[in-house]
Design an enzyme around this catalytic site. Structure first.
Site, PDB file in Angstrom:
ATOM      1  N   ILE A  56       1.655   9.537  12.053  1.00 55.76           N
ATOM      2  CA  ILE A  56       3.039  10.017  12.235  1.00 55.76           C
ATOM      3  C   ILE A  56       3.111  10.865  13.506  1.00 55.76           C
ATOM      4  O   ILE A  56       2.360  11.840  13.638  1.00 55.76           O
ATOM      5  CB  ILE A  56       3.489  10.862  11.024  1.00 55.76           C
ATOM      6  CG1 ILE A  56       3.271  10.084   9.712  1.00 55.76           C
ATOM      7  CG2 ILE A  56       4.951  11.293  11.172  1.00 55.76           C
ATOM      8  CD1 ILE A  56       3.446  10.928   8.455  1.00 55.76           C
TER       9      ILE A  56
ATOM     10  N   TYR B  51       1.288   4.439 -10.216  1.00 55.45           N
ATOM     11  CA  TYR B  51       2.052   5.624  -9.822  1.00 55.45           C
ATOM     12  C   TYR B  51       1.299   6.899 -10.225  1.00 55.45           C
ATOM     13  O   TYR B  51       1.037   7.767  -9.393  1.00 55.45           O
ATOM     14  CB  TYR B  51       3.426   5.593 -10.486  1.00 55.45           C
ATOM     15  CG  TYR B  51       4.356   6.697 -10.034  1.00 55.45           C
ATOM     16  CD1 TYR B  51       4.847   6.729  -8.732  1.00 55.45           C
ATOM     17  CD2 TYR B  51       4.758   7.701 -10.909  1.00 55.45           C
ATOM     18  CE1 TYR B  51       5.713   7.746  -8.319  1.00 55.45           C
ATOM     19  CE2 TYR B  51       5.614   8.710 -10.502  1.00 55.45           C
ATOM     20  CZ  TYR B  51       6.091   8.732  -9.205  1.00 55.45           C
ATOM     21  OH  TYR B  51       6.945   9.731  -8.803  1.00 55.45           O
TER      22      TYR B  51
END
Ligand code: UDP
Length: 318
Positions: free
Chosen positions: A58, A140
């Site tokens: 990023i 998850y």
């Protein structure tokens, strides 16, 4: 004015958080790949958009990073389980690398799912959980548990200031109508006159937090002085700050359906039983005493009032 990055900022919680941060005068960048996030949630807001995958490095420099990127509703996170796992695990690594490089403070969105189908009630942060590693929710749950471990070890090894928040069921404006979550499903079904799909016998419980309460908690947490957090958590044996955020008011799913129908009196919908999905937790209720003691935060908006605001939002979409 802080430079703020929200990964997954086009999702439901991110859309609410971005609005609050902008209103408070901060410069907001949203990173999203629109896998579940909605472009419409950011329309006309004035955020800088980084349309990219959180699993890639990023760019940029920030003061605060909120790491929200991950599909979060059961139908969405089960659609592509490997994507869900890698988004949790690689995503937090990228965020922590970025924070290490630019000195940002990180608030990582963990989840009540780390407690699985809990055997302890209500769930305090010290509870280790009861998770099926091989169940349909494990992509998850285990992704989020591994992300907590990454946060802990980066904090220890690299000194990154990362704080964990375990979010319990949250609802409000900007929920995705396609999300398949219980609050949005019931409201939309009631407004459209469709059957209200009650999974199982509807006796399972959840504790529903209105999103404005969560956003207020996020802001109190990210602004908390590191020394104060250290003084609070170190004596508890926690090497990383970790707080539950949720509303302890506990309701059965059936009670939720009844309240939605009460608030939409013109609805022609009736309750309709559907099979209970695998590994669906039977009870869930946060113990938020640490968040109250540490931040002076507690939820203020009761289910009845939050539902009224959420129903008004969904009526506006129709
Ligand atoms: N649920 C339901 N009907 C629906 C959607 C969900 O009865 O149309 C139930 C689901 O089985 C669970 C609870 O509502 O017990 C909350 O589901 P949700 O998907 O919102 O979140 P979860 O807490 O399971 O992650």
């Amino acid at each position: 004015m802080k430079r703020v990055l929200i990964t997954g900022g086009a999702g439901f919680i991110g859309a609410n958080l971005a609005r609050r941060l902008l209103a408070d005068g901060h410069a907001v960048t949203v990173l999203d790949d629109f896998y579940t996030g909605q472009r419409a949630n950011l329309e006309g807001l004035g955020v800088t958009l980084l349309e990219r995958d959180v699993r890639e490095p990023i760019p940029g420099e920030y003061d605060w990073i909120f790491n929200l990127a991950c599909p979060a509703s059961p139908p969405h996170y089960q659609l592509d389980p490997l994507f869900t796992l890698t988004t949790s695990i690689d995503g937090i690594r990228r965020v922590l690398e970025l924070a290490g490089r630019c000195g940002a403070r990180v608030l990582h969105a963990s989840t009540s799912e780390v407690y699985g189908d809990p055997l302890v009630h209500p769930q305090p942060e010290t509870y280790w959980g009861h998770v099926n590693t091989l169940g349909i929710r494990s992509c998850y749950d285990e992704g989020k548990r591994a992300a907590e471990a990454f946060a802990l070890e980066y904090r220890r090894a690299c000194g990154v200031d990362v704080r964990l928040v375990r979010i319990f069921n949250t609802y409000g404006p900007f929920m995705d109508p396609q999300d398949g979550r219980v609050v949005s499903n019931f409201i939309l079904q009631a407004l459209r006159g469709e059957p209200i799909t009650l999974y199982g016998d509807g006796a399972q419980t959840r504790s529903f937090q209105f999103v404005d309460d969560l956003v207020a908690g996020f802001l109190a947490y990210i602004q908390a002085d590191p020394a104060r957090l250290e003084a609070f958590f170190a004596p508890k044996g926690c090497a990383i700050p970790v707080l539950n955020m949720g509303n302890p008011g506990e309701f059965t799913v059936r009670q939720l359906a009844e309240e939605v129908l009460r608030q939409i009196p013109e609805s022609r919908s009736a309750l309709a039983a559907r099979p209970l999905p695998g590994d669906d937790p039977k009870r869930r209720k946060p113990d938020v005493s640490w968040a109250k003691a540490c931040l002076g935060w507690e939820p203020r908006i009761p289910l009845r009032d939050g539902l009224a605001k959420t129903i008004a939002y969904f009526r506006g979409l129709a």
